[in-house]
Scaffold this motif. Structure first.
Motif, PDB file in Angstrom:
ATOM      1  N   GLU A  57       0.809  -1.222   0.000  1.00 59.32           N
ATOM      2  CA  GLU A  57       0.000   0.000   0.000  1.00 59.32           C
ATOM      3  C   GLU A  57       0.844   1.275   0.000  1.00 59.32           C
ATOM      4  OE1 GLU A  57       0.856  -1.453   4.067  1.00 59.32           O
ATOM      5  OE2 GLU A  57      -0.126  -2.404   2.356  1.00 59.32           O
ATOM      6  N   ASN A  58       2.112   1.175   0.372  1.00 59.83           N
ATOM      7  CA  ASN A  58       3.025   2.327   0.354  1.00 59.83           C
ATOM      8  C   ASN A  58       3.776   2.455  -0.969  1.00 59.83           C
ATOM      9  OD1 ASN A  58       2.391   2.959   3.050  1.00 59.83           O
ATOM     10  ND2 ASN A  58       3.875   1.456   3.768  1.00 59.83           N
ATOM     11  N   LYS A  59       3.379   1.657  -1.962  1.00 60.88           N
ATOM     12  CA  LYS A  59       4.011   1.649  -3.293  1.00 60.88           C
ATOM     13  C   LYS A  59       5.462   1.161  -3.231  1.00 60.88           C
ATOM     14  CE  LYS A  59       0.647   4.153  -5.546  1.00 60.88           C
ATOM     15  NZ  LYS A  59      -0.508   3.324  -5.457  1.00 60.88           N
ATOM     16  N   GLU A  60       5.765   0.342  -2.224  1.00 63.42           N
ATOM     17  CA  GLU A  60       7.062  -0.315  -2.115  1.00 63.42           C
ATOM     18  C   GLU A  60       6.930  -1.707  -2.733  1.00 63.42           C
ATOM     19  OE1 GLU A  60       8.561   1.408   2.160  1.00 63.42           O
ATOM     20  OE2 GLU A  60       7.030  -0.156   2.138  1.00 63.42           O
ATOM     21  N   PHE A  61       8.026  -2.209  -3.253  1.00 60.57           N
ATOM     22  CA  PHE A  61       8.014  -3.526  -3.870  1.00 60.57           C
ATOM     23  C   PHE A  61       8.642  -4.530  -2.920  1.00 60.57           C
ATOM     24  CE2 PHE A  61       7.544  -0.480  -7.168  1.00 60.57           C
ATOM     25  CZ  PHE A  61       6.594  -1.053  -7.996  1.00 60.57           C
ATOM     26  N   LEU A  62       8.033  -5.704  -2.848  1.00 63.03           N
ATOM     27  CA  LEU A  62       8.447  -6.742  -1.912  1.00 63.03           C
ATOM     28  C   LEU A  62       8.904  -7.976  -2.676  1.00 63.03           C
ATOM     29  CD1 LEU A  62       5.318  -6.613   0.434  1.00 63.03           C
ATOM     30  CD2 LEU A  62       7.374  -5.192   0.549  1.00 63.03           C
ATOM     31  N   TYR A  63       9.943  -8.610  -2.151  1.00 62.68           N
ATOM     32  CA  TYR A  63      10.404  -9.900  -2.651  1.00 62.68           C
ATOM     33  C   TYR A  63      10.781 -10.723  -1.434  1.00 62.68           C
ATOM     34  CZ  TYR A  63      13.576 -13.519  -4.275  1.00 62.68           C
ATOM     35  OH  TYR A  63      14.183 -14.718  -4.488  1.00 62.68           O
ATOM     36  N   GLY A  64      10.242 -11.910  -1.331  1.00 61.66           N
ATOM     37  CA  GLY A  64      10.621 -12.738  -0.207  1.00 61.66           C
ATOM     38  C   GLY A  64       9.807 -14.003  -0.081  1.00 61.66           C
ATOM     39  N   GLU A  65      10.085 -14.717   1.004  1.00 59.23           N
ATOM     40  CA  GLU A  65       9.383 -15.967   1.292  1.00 59.23           C
ATOM     41  C   GLU A  65       7.931 -15.693   1.653  1.00 59.23           C
ATOM     42  OE1 GLU A  65      11.267 -18.166   4.445  1.00 59.23           O
ATOM     43  OE2 GLU A  65      13.062 -18.539   3.251  1.00 59.23           O
ATOM     44  N   ALA A  72       1.306 -15.378   3.228  1.00 57.85           N
ATOM     45  CA  ALA A  72       1.723 -14.012   3.559  1.00 57.85           C
ATOM     46  C   ALA A  72       3.249 -13.902   3.550  1.00 57.85           C
ATOM     47  CB  ALA A  72       1.195 -13.609   4.930  1.00 57.85           C
ATOM     48  N   PHE A  73       3.745 -12.701   3.243  1.00 57.93           N
ATOM     49  CA  PHE A  73       5.188 -12.469   3.253  1.00 57.93           C
ATOM     50  C   PHE A  73       5.755 -12.620   4.657  1.00 57.93           C
ATOM     51  CE2 PHE A  73       4.336 -10.396  -0.769  1.00 57.93           C
ATOM     52  CZ  PHE A  73       5.449 -10.745  -1.515  1.00 57.93           C
ATOM     53  N   SER A  74       6.950 -13.161   4.730  1.00 54.52           N
ATOM     54  CA  SER A  74       7.680 -13.295   5.980  1.00 54.52           C
ATOM     55  C   SER A  74       9.000 -12.544   5.829  1.00 54.52           C
ATOM     56  CB  SER A  74       7.943 -14.769   6.277  1.00 54.52           C
ATOM     57  OG  SER A  74       8.768 -14.906   7.411  1.00 54.52           O
ATOM     58  N   GLU A  75       9.078 -11.347   6.377  1.00 50.54           N
ATOM     59  CA  GLU A  75      10.281 -10.522   6.338  1.00 50.54           C
ATOM     60  C   GLU A  75      10.836 -10.349   4.921  1.00 50.54           C
ATOM     61  OE1 GLU A  75      13.182 -11.512   9.331  1.00 50.54           O
ATOM     62  OE2 GLU A  75      11.627 -12.334  10.636  1.00 50.54           O
ATOM     63  N   PRO A  76      10.056  -9.751   4.021  1.00 46.12           N
ATOM     64  CA  PRO A  76      10.527  -9.585   2.642  1.00 46.12           C
ATOM     65  C   PRO A  76      11.612  -8.528   2.516  1.00 46.12           C
ATOM     66  CG  PRO A  76       8.520  -8.360   2.949  1.00 46.12           C
ATOM     67  CD  PRO A  76       8.748  -9.137   4.230  1.00 46.12           C
ATOM     68  N   LYS A  77      12.350  -8.625   1.429  1.00 51.74           N
ATOM     69  CA  LYS A  77      13.262  -7.555   1.025  1.00 51.74           C
ATOM     70  C   LYS A  77      12.355  -6.459   0.461  1.00 51.74           C
ATOM     71  CE  LYS A  77      17.124  -6.704  -2.111  1.00 51.74           C
ATOM     72  NZ  LYS A  77      18.426  -6.694  -1.498  1.00 51.74           N
ATOM     73  N   ILE A  78      12.569  -5.212   0.889  1.00 51.03           N
ATOM     74  CA  ILE A  78      11.700  -4.105   0.480  1.00 51.03           C
ATOM     75  C   ILE A  78      12.486  -3.135  -0.398  1.00 51.03           C
ATOM     76  CG2 ILE A  78      10.312  -2.143   1.275  1.00 51.03           C
ATOM     77  CD1 ILE A  78       9.775  -3.767   3.847  1.00 51.03           C
ATOM     78  N   PHE A  79      11.902  -2.825  -1.547  1.00 48.22           N
ATOM     79  CA  PHE A  79      12.469  -1.846  -2.472  1.00 48.22           C
ATOM     80  C   PHE A  79      11.573  -0.616  -2.418  1.00 48.22           C
ATOM     81  CE2 PHE A  79      13.605  -6.031  -3.842  1.00 48.22           C
ATOM     82  CZ  PHE A  79      14.938  -5.923  -4.204  1.00 48.22           C
ATOM     83  N   PRO A  80      12.098   0.546  -2.012  1.00 45.04           N
ATOM     84  CA  PRO A  80      11.259   1.718  -1.773  1.00 45.04           C
ATOM     85  C   PRO A  80      10.624   2.334  -3.014  1.00 45.04           C
ATOM     86  CG  PRO A  80      13.566   2.243  -1.344  1.00 45.04           C
ATOM     87  CD  PRO A  80      13.497   0.784  -1.637  1.00 45.04           C
ATOM     88  N   ASN A  81      11.122   1.975  -4.213  1.00 42.63           N
ATOM     89  CA  ASN A  81      10.505   2.553  -5.407  1.00 42.63           C
ATOM     90  C   ASN A  81      10.707   1.648  -6.619  1.00 42.63           C
ATOM     91  OD1 ASN A  81      13.058   3.279  -6.784  1.00 42.63           O
ATOM     92  ND2 ASN A  81      13.251   4.789  -5.142  1.00 42.63           N
TER      93      ASN A  81
END
Length: 124
Positions: free
Chosen positions: A52-60, A65-74
């Motif tokens: 919802e914050n327009k951040e991109f997530l990659y992870g397990e 549901a995501f568990s501690e994803p890597k977050i890309f701010p843009n």
């Protein structure tokens, strides 16, 4: 070499980077609200989404549901990162037998994710 070892060898050999075009197409699909993930009980593999914050997530993904994803701010940072990845680099080959190759992000999975929004390139 047994079937499992052969499959891991194929994943390790697939080192062609995804490149900026595929990375941008995947990001477009994520921005549309579509998430790339499996949703079932327990370990669901690796996934990608935009929050919802327009951040991109990659992870397990665990229990859908995501568990501690890597977050890309843009978008730019996510596209730049994804463009440099390959099936091999995302195959989790160093993460132990259970995770290695298990429901990973691969070129095929990305191409299936963006279809039919984009035609598949000749290089698959």
């Amino acid at each position: 070499m047994d079937e499992y070892e052969a499959a891991l060898h194929r994943l390790a050999s697939d080192t062609l980077v995804f490149g900026p075009v595929l990375a941008a197409q995947v990001t477009d699909k994520l921005e549309s609200g579509t998430e790339l993930r499996y949703g079932h009980r327990d370990y669901c593999g690796m996934g990608m989404a935009m929050n919802e914050n327009k951040e991109f997530l990659y992870g397990e993904i665990w229990d859908g549901a995501f568990s501690e994803p890597k977050i890309f701010p843009n978008r730019d940072l996510f596209v730049a990162w994804l463009a440099q990845q390959s099936t091999s680099s995302l195959a989790r080959l160093d993460d132990g037998d259970f995770f290695s190759g298990n429901q990973i992000i691969s070129r095929k999975r990305l191409l299936d994710f963006i279809a039919p929004d984009y035609p598949k390139p000749d290089l698959v």
